[in-house]
Motif scaffolding. Sequence first.
Motif, PDB file in Angstrom:
ATOM      1  N   HIS A   1       1.271  -1.088  -0.459  1.00 31.64           N
ATOM      2  CA  HIS A   1       0.296  -0.539   0.181  1.00 31.64           C
ATOM      3  C   HIS A   1       1.039   0.853   0.069  1.00 31.64           C
ATOM      4  N   LYS A   2       0.353   2.939  -0.837  1.00 31.39           N
ATOM      5  CA  LYS A   2       0.938   3.468  -0.741  1.00 31.39           C
ATOM      6  C   LYS A   2       0.190   4.294  -0.432  1.00 31.39           C
ATOM      7  N   LYS A   3      -0.771   4.625  -0.123  1.00 32.74           N
ATOM      8  CA  LYS A   3      -2.047   4.987   0.149  1.00 32.74           C
ATOM      9  C   LYS A   3      -2.681   4.662   0.914  1.00 32.74           C
ATOM     10  N   ILE A   4      -2.243   5.175   1.781  1.00 30.97           N
ATOM     11  CA  ILE A   4      -2.667   4.381   3.613  1.00 30.97           C
ATOM     12  C   ILE A   4      -2.759   6.587   4.137  1.00 30.97           C
ATOM     13  N   GLY A   5      -4.603   5.715   4.980  1.00 30.74           N
ATOM     14  CA  GLY A   5      -4.671   6.971   5.706  1.00 30.74           C
ATOM     15  C   GLY A   5      -4.887   6.100   6.936  1.00 30.74           C
ATOM     16  N   ILE A   6      -5.008   7.546   7.738  1.00 33.57           N
ATOM     17  CA  ILE A   6      -5.182   7.272   9.180  1.00 33.57           C
ATOM     18  C   ILE A   6      -6.583   8.198   9.778  1.00 33.57           C
ATOM     19  N   ILE A   7      -6.837   7.508  10.668  1.00 36.76           N
ATOM     20  CA  ILE A   7      -8.438   7.931  11.070  1.00 36.76           C
ATOM     21  C   ILE A   7      -7.553   8.178  13.229  1.00 36.76           C
ATOM     22  N   SER A   8      -7.538   9.458  13.266  1.00 36.19           N
ATOM     23  CA  SER A   8      -7.052   9.646  14.863  1.00 36.19           C
ATOM     24  C   SER A   8      -7.594   9.986  15.383  1.00 36.19           C
ATOM     25  N   GLY A   9      -7.213   9.476  16.958  1.00 36.86           N
ATOM     26  CA  GLY A   9      -7.942  10.032  18.043  1.00 36.86           C
ATOM     27  C   GLY A   9      -7.406  12.200  18.266  1.00 36.86           C
ATOM     28  N   HIS A  10      -8.138  12.542  19.125  1.00 34.38           N
ATOM     29  CA  HIS A  10      -7.800  13.913  19.278  1.00 34.38           C
ATOM     30  C   HIS A  10      -6.193  14.206  20.119  1.00 34.38           C
ATOM     31  N   PHE A  11      -5.551  15.208  19.519  1.00 33.95           N
ATOM     32  CA  PHE A  11      -4.242  14.850  19.930  1.00 33.95           C
ATOM     33  C   PHE A  11      -4.191  15.285  21.648  1.00 33.95           C
ATOM     34  N   LYS A  12      -5.529  15.476  21.824  1.00 35.99           N
ATOM     35  CA  LYS A  12      -5.090  16.399  23.523  1.00 35.99           C
ATOM     36  C   LYS A  12      -5.145  14.422  24.493  1.00 35.99           C
ATOM     37  N   ARG A  19       0.119   7.801  18.303  1.00 37.29           N
ATOM     38  CA  ARG A  19      -0.021   6.618  17.794  1.00 37.29           C
ATOM     39  C   ARG A  19       0.104   7.615  15.829  1.00 37.29           C
ATOM     40  N   PHE A  20      -0.210   8.533  15.938  1.00 37.71           N
ATOM     41  CA  PHE A  20      -0.206   9.578  14.983  1.00 37.71           C
ATOM     42  C   PHE A  20       1.350   9.703  14.154  1.00 37.71           C
ATOM     43  N   LEU A  21       2.262  10.242  15.444  1.00 36.49           N
ATOM     44  CA  LEU A  21       3.675   9.767  15.045  1.00 36.49           C
ATOM     45  C   LEU A  21       4.126   8.717  14.812  1.00 36.49           C
ATOM     46  N   GLY A  22       3.342   7.892  14.809  1.00 32.40           N
ATOM     47  CA  GLY A  22       4.054   6.230  14.857  1.00 32.40           C
ATOM     48  C   GLY A  22       3.995   5.874  13.485  1.00 32.40           C
ATOM     49  N   TYR A  23       2.626   6.465  13.022  1.00 35.72           N
ATOM     50  CA  TYR A  23       2.569   6.417  11.607  1.00 35.72           C
ATOM     51  C   TYR A  23       2.932   6.871  10.990  1.00 35.72           C
ATOM     52  N   LYS A  24       3.136   8.822  10.688  1.00 33.09           N
ATOM     53  CA  LYS A  24       4.349   9.386   9.950  1.00 33.09           C
ATOM     54  C   LYS A  24       5.250   8.551   9.613  1.00 33.09           C
ATOM     55  N   LYS A  25       5.668   8.051  11.146  1.00 35.65           N
ATOM     56  CA  LYS A  25       7.089   7.559  11.031  1.00 35.65           C
ATOM     57  C   LYS A  25       6.821   6.539  10.088  1.00 35.65           C
ATOM     58  N   ALA A  26       6.356   5.806   9.720  1.00 37.48           N
ATOM     59  CA  ALA A  26       5.923   4.591   9.504  1.00 37.48           C
ATOM     60  C   ALA A  26       6.066   4.759   7.388  1.00 37.48           C
ATOM     61  N   LEU A  27       5.418   6.002   7.433  1.00 39.95           N
ATOM     62  CA  LEU A  27       5.910   6.589   6.143  1.00 39.95           C
ATOM     63  C   LEU A  27       6.767   6.937   5.287  1.00 39.95           C
ATOM     64  N   LYS A  28       7.652   7.267   6.267  1.00 43.82           N
ATOM     65  CA  LYS A  28       8.933   7.953   6.532  1.00 43.82           C
ATOM     66  C   LYS A  28       9.576   6.863   5.980  1.00 43.82           C
ATOM     67  N   ASP A  29       9.388   5.964   6.873  1.00 43.15           N
ATOM     68  CA  ASP A  29      10.684   4.505   7.002  1.00 43.15           C
ATOM     69  C   ASP A  29      10.536   4.240   5.192  1.00 43.15           C
ATOM     70  N   ASN A  30       9.576   4.455   4.804  1.00 47.72           N
ATOM     71  CA  ASN A  30       9.061   3.515   3.500  1.00 47.72           C
ATOM     72  C   ASN A  30       8.510   4.234   2.363  1.00 47.72           C
ATOM     73  N   ASN A  31       9.387   5.506   2.565  1.00 44.56           N
ATOM     74  CA  ASN A  31       9.112   6.320   1.636  1.00 44.56           C
ATOM     75  C   ASN A  31       8.429   6.775   1.015  1.00 44.56           C
ATOM     76  N   ILE A  32       7.060   7.153   2.263  1.00 43.80           N
ATOM     77  CA  ILE A  32       6.048   7.970   1.369  1.00 43.80           C
ATOM     78  C   ILE A  32       5.499   8.995   1.999  1.00 43.80           C
ATOM     79  N   ASN A  33       5.610   9.841   1.761  1.00 38.11           N
ATOM     80  CA  ASN A  33       4.800  11.434   2.072  1.00 38.11           C
ATOM     81  C   ASN A  33       3.540  11.075   2.619  1.00 38.11           C
ATOM     82  N   PHE A  34       3.681  11.817   4.048  1.00 40.48           N
ATOM     83  CA  PHE A  34       2.450  12.233   4.808  1.00 40.48           C
ATOM     84  C   PHE A  34       1.663  13.249   4.146  1.00 40.48           C
ATOM     85  N   ASP A  35      -0.043  12.182   3.321  1.00 38.46           N
ATOM     86  CA  ASP A  35      -0.776  13.863   2.761  1.00 38.46           C
ATOM     87  C   ASP A  35      -1.195  13.609   3.598  1.00 38.46           C
TER      88      ASP A  35
END
Length: 160
Positions: A1-12, A19-35
């Motif tokens: 998958h290259k078009k991977i979304g996230i449904i996140s809870g509120h950052f408070k 979990r959101f930061l982990g998602y972004k790191k996993a994208l970066k580690d796999n050369n996928i830009n966050f969109d």
Amino acid sequence: HKKIGIISGHFKIISARDRFLGYKKALKDNNINFDKKFFAKADFDEKTGYIAMNELLKRKNGITAVFCGNDLMALGATRAIEEKRMNVPEDIAIVGMDNLRLASIGETKLTTVEYNIYKIGYIATEKLIEKIKTGNNNVIKEVLPVKLIIRDTCGAKKCK
């Protein structure tokens, strides 16, 4: 998958941010830009997971997989996909987090990330007692292991 979304809870909520930061790191580690067109927020329940998934689908972004911040949001997201006459995981793969009992019940079993909630409670209590005894106000951060429970919704049955 290259078009991977996230449904996140509120950052408070710290775990939602982590979990959101982990998602972004996993994208970066796999050369996928966050969109941001692949990002939606919900309230850690099925209803708002459903609403958030519908938002992602309306964007017509070609999304092929979604990580949800918990299993309840993942169940709501799955329902939204199926109501659009799409299939999980063939059209969109879904992964939740928590490994709630209901994730393994029903016709389509949810792929999820499991962690030891009892160990989290035990360690948190130990750290609180330590802080009370010492008067230390430093922030404590401890990362515990997690386990991916592969079931039907990720499309990786052959990995079982």
